[in-house]
Design a protein around this motif. Sequence first.
Motif, PDB file in Angstrom:
ATOM      1  N   ASP A  24       0.871  -1.171   0.000  1.00  0.00           N
ATOM      2  CA  ASP A  24       0.000   0.000   0.000  1.00  0.00           C
ATOM      3  C   ASP A  24       0.910   1.224   0.000  1.00  0.00           C
ATOM      4  N   ILE A  25       0.321   2.386  -0.249  1.00  0.00           N
ATOM      5  CA  ILE A  25       1.132   3.608  -0.210  1.00  0.00           C
ATOM      6  C   ILE A  25       0.578   4.523   0.862  1.00  0.00           C
ATOM      7  N   ARG A  26       1.468   4.948   1.746  1.00  0.00           N
ATOM      8  CA  ARG A  26       1.054   5.871   2.796  1.00  0.00           C
ATOM      9  C   ARG A  26       1.562   7.259   2.457  1.00  0.00           C
ATOM     10  N   VAL A  27       0.651   8.209   2.456  1.00  0.00           N
ATOM     11  CA  VAL A  27       1.009   9.612   2.215  1.00  0.00           C
ATOM     12  C   VAL A  27       0.586  10.379   3.461  1.00  0.00           C
ATOM     13  N   LYS A  57       6.151   3.404   0.766  1.00  0.00           N
ATOM     14  CA  LYS A  57       5.459   2.255   0.195  1.00  0.00           C
ATOM     15  C   LYS A  57       5.653   1.134   1.203  1.00  0.00           C
ATOM     16  N   ARG A  58       4.548   0.520   1.628  1.00  0.00           N
ATOM     17  CA  ARG A  58       4.671  -0.562   2.617  1.00  0.00           C
ATOM     18  C   ARG A  58       4.306  -1.886   1.952  1.00  0.00           C
ATOM     19  N   ILE A  97       8.112   5.403  -3.980  1.00  0.00           N
ATOM     20  CA  ILE A  97       6.700   5.101  -4.242  1.00  0.00           C
ATOM     21  C   ILE A  97       6.432   4.942  -5.744  1.00  0.00           C
ATOM     22  N   GLY A  98       7.451   5.134  -6.555  1.00  0.00           N
ATOM     23  CA  GLY A  98       7.305   4.936  -7.997  1.00  0.00           C
ATOM     24  C   GLY A  98       6.541   6.070  -8.652  1.00  0.00           C
ATOM     25  N   SER A 147      12.929   9.427   6.417  1.00  0.00           N
ATOM     26  CA  SER A 147      12.491   9.772   5.062  1.00  0.00           C
ATOM     27  C   SER A 147      13.549  10.660   4.396  1.00  0.00           C
ATOM     28  N   PRO A 148      13.895  10.341   3.151  1.00  0.00           N
ATOM     29  CA  PRO A 148      14.931  11.148   2.481  1.00  0.00           C
ATOM     30  C   PRO A 148      14.441  12.525   2.033  1.00  0.00           C
ATOM     31  N   GLY A 149      13.177  12.831   2.224  1.00  0.00           N
ATOM     32  CA  GLY A 149      12.690  14.140   1.825  1.00  0.00           C
ATOM     33  C   GLY A 149      11.179  14.197   1.829  1.00  0.00           C
ATOM     34  N   TYR A 150      10.639  15.255   1.197  1.00  0.00           N
ATOM     35  CA  TYR A 150       9.176  15.378   1.122  1.00  0.00           C
ATOM     36  C   TYR A 150       8.764  15.965  -0.220  1.00  0.00           C
ATOM     37  N   TRP A 151       7.459  15.872  -0.523  1.00  0.00           N
ATOM     38  CA  TRP A 151       6.887  16.424  -1.753  1.00  0.00           C
ATOM     39  C   TRP A 151       6.263  17.775  -1.467  1.00  0.00           C
ATOM     40  N   THR A 152       6.379  18.684  -2.419  1.00  0.00           N
ATOM     41  CA  THR A 152       5.642  19.942  -2.311  1.00  0.00           C
ATOM     42  C   THR A 152       4.294  19.739  -3.000  1.00  0.00           C
ATOM     43  N   LYS A 153       3.438  20.784  -2.865  1.00  0.00           N
ATOM     44  CA  LYS A 153       2.114  20.715  -3.495  1.00  0.00           C
ATOM     45  C   LYS A 153       2.212  20.571  -5.012  1.00  0.00           C
TER      46      LYS A 153
END
Length: 347
Positions: free
Chosen positions: A230-233, A244-245, A264-265, A315-321
């Motif tokens: 599954d993917i956790r956001v 991704k778990r 997460i691909g 976590s190696p980083g994060y996503w912006t909007k």
Amino acid sequence: MKSNITLAIHPEVGDDFYSDKWIEYCQNHNINYKLVNCYSDNIIEELKECDALLWHWIHIDYKAQLFARGLIASLEAINFPVYPDIRTCWHFDDKLGQKYLLEAIEAPIVKNYAFFDKESATNWIESTTFPKVFKLRNGAGAHNVQLIHSKKEAKKYINKMFGSGFQAYYRGGVLKDKIWHFKRDKSLKSFFKIGAGVIRYVFPHKTYSMLPVEKNYLYAQDFVPDCDHDIRVFVIGNRAVTKKRMVRDGDFRASGSGKMSWDIGEEGKKCVEVAFEVSKQLQTQSLAFDFVKDVDGYKIVEISYAASPRGFPKSPGYWTKDLEWVETSLRVEYFIIEDLINSLDDK
Ligand SMILES: Nc1ncnc2c1ncn2[C@@H]1O[C@H](COP(=O)(O)OP(=O)(O)O)[C@@H](O)[C@H]1O
Ligand SMILES: [Mg+2]
């Protein structure tokens, strides 16, 4: 930054909670804070002279389940800023509440069903197809999530659900997971965790057994087959951390498996987009999503206002909007407190 603010923080010990890092943040940034006890009879009084409250309460806290929403709604009635606010947390650890909320905003969800009397539940079982996923409305780590293969199994489940009910904290599941973690990494640490799991099985943690028994409803979802992950956001304001778990061996359930990847691909980015959209629509301060991949794309199975802080520091980083990747070390707890402080500036 607004000067002379005092933040009220409810402290808890341990890495399941955000409060240690909130306190650290205040110390590092010279922000006044006051430790308060949200369980105290005079909490409203304690909050006088403070500008906002931060309280990370978790799903197994039966006391918080009783009154956290009431306390938060009362503070909002006098415009007192709180993390988590009501929009962010009213549906926390209540998959029933999430059903109606996500249906109402037409979010991409796995089709799900809820019944509140045995007759309606039985009628549905007679007419639907199997397998289906049956869940308690609360719980974590997939312990209260079961695959029901047949009408016969479903009837047994609802007899229990509309009879004596289920313990919200499934000790057997916790022990099984500890054994599975040991089988995977064979470390001494995970071996000792089995020992701790057995002790906890025999002498369950008092707090956990105080959660009310779950009964008198049926909550089910269509089964999305062939998922290996599954993917956790986890969206906090305008950033999202993701993972991704992977599912447990021979099982369909990913949460609690302990097997994961930060990648997460390309397709997984769609989850980030949806998570930002839903968070915007719901106006949440923070919201974690679990997505599973169906034939026509990823769909939400669950939302939670808070995600365990334990995994995310790596976590190696994060996503912006705008779905840009920012490579950095991070603490989700800092994001939360930063956003709350910035929201005070706007007042
Ligand atoms: N409808 C479903 N179809 C397929 N897999 C599912 C479905 N619902 C949940 N899962 C899997 O089971 C796991 C646990 O489900 P979830 O609803 O997130 O419960 P929990 O609250 O215990 O995390 C998820 O991480 C996912 O891998
Ligand atoms: Mg989950």
